[in-house]
Design a protein around this motif. Structure first.
Motif, PDB file in Angstrom:
ATOM      1  N   CYS A 171      33.016  -6.728 -28.135  1.00 29.13           N
ATOM      2  CA  CYS A 171      32.886  -5.174 -27.573  1.00 29.13           C
ATOM      3  C   CYS A 171      33.879  -4.533 -28.643  1.00 29.13           C
ATOM      4  N   ARG A 185      38.487   0.111 -21.475  1.00 32.36           N
ATOM      5  CA  ARG A 185      37.460  -1.066 -20.847  1.00 32.36           C
ATOM      6  C   ARG A 185      37.235  -1.014 -19.298  1.00 32.36           C
ATOM      7  N   ARG A 212      34.485   1.994 -18.121  1.00 38.14           N
ATOM      8  CA  ARG A 212      33.312   1.857 -18.733  1.00 38.14           C
ATOM      9  C   ARG A 212      32.923   0.771 -17.532  1.00 38.14           C
ATOM     10  N   TRP A 220      29.513   1.246 -14.797  1.00 39.04           N
ATOM     11  CA  TRP A 220      28.186   0.545 -14.417  1.00 39.04           C
ATOM     12  C   TRP A 220      28.365   0.218 -12.764  1.00 39.04           C
ATOM     13  N   GLU A 267      27.000   2.327 -24.483  1.00 40.69           N
ATOM     14  CA  GLU A 267      27.414   0.397 -24.355  1.00 40.69           C
ATOM     15  C   GLU A 267      26.969   0.414 -25.337  1.00 40.69           C
TER      16      GLU A 267
END
Length: 109
Positions: free
Chosen positions: A11, A18, A21, A25, A63
Motif C-alpha cells: 500500500c 491509513r 482510510r 471502510w 483505495e
C-alpha cells in the motif's frame, strides 16, 4: 483485528493516513453493509444500501490509487449497490482480512 492486518505492505497510502482510510471502510461496513459473499477465492462481493453508489465509487477509486492490487467493480441495482473486490493470488490474505473486518464491523442482519 488490528488495522495493519488487512493493510498490505504494498500500500502506498502514507502511514499517517491509513487509520482514516480504515475508518472510512469501517463506517461503510457498519452503516451501509447489508450482506457479503465470497464468490471465489480471490473475489469478495459486498452488498450495500441503495443510494450509496457515489460514495462507494469514490472510496474504491481512492483505495485503488494506493493499493493497485485491488480491482473494484460497482454494480447498481434498484435495491442495492454491489461492490466486487478482486485481488491477485499474492494478496488473497488481504482479501481474507478485509472480509473478516467487514463481517465484524457490518450491521447485524
Amino acid at each position: 483485528m488490528g488495522d495493519g492486518e488487512w493493510v498490505s505492505a504494498s500500500c502506498t497510502l502514507p502511514t499517517e493516513e491509513r487509520p482514516l482510510r480504515v475508518a472510512e471502510w469501517d463506517g461503510l461496513f457498519a452503516d451501509r453493509l447489508n450482506g457479503l459473499s465470497r464468490p471465489g477465492l480471490l473475489r469478495l462481493r459486498l452488498e450495500l444500501d441503495a443510494g450509496t453508489e457515489q460514495s462507494v465509487r469514490d472510496l474504491a477509486e481512492r483505495e485503488r490509487g494506493c493499493c493497485s492490487f485491488f480491482a473494484f467493480t460497482v454494480t447498481v441495482r434498484p435495491d442495492a449497490v454491489l461492490l466486487d473486490v478482486a485481488v491477485d493470488g499474492a494478496h488473497a490474505a488481504v482479501l481474507d482480512a478485509l472480509e473478516t473486518r467487514a463481517r465484524s464491523a457490518g450491521r447485524p442482519r
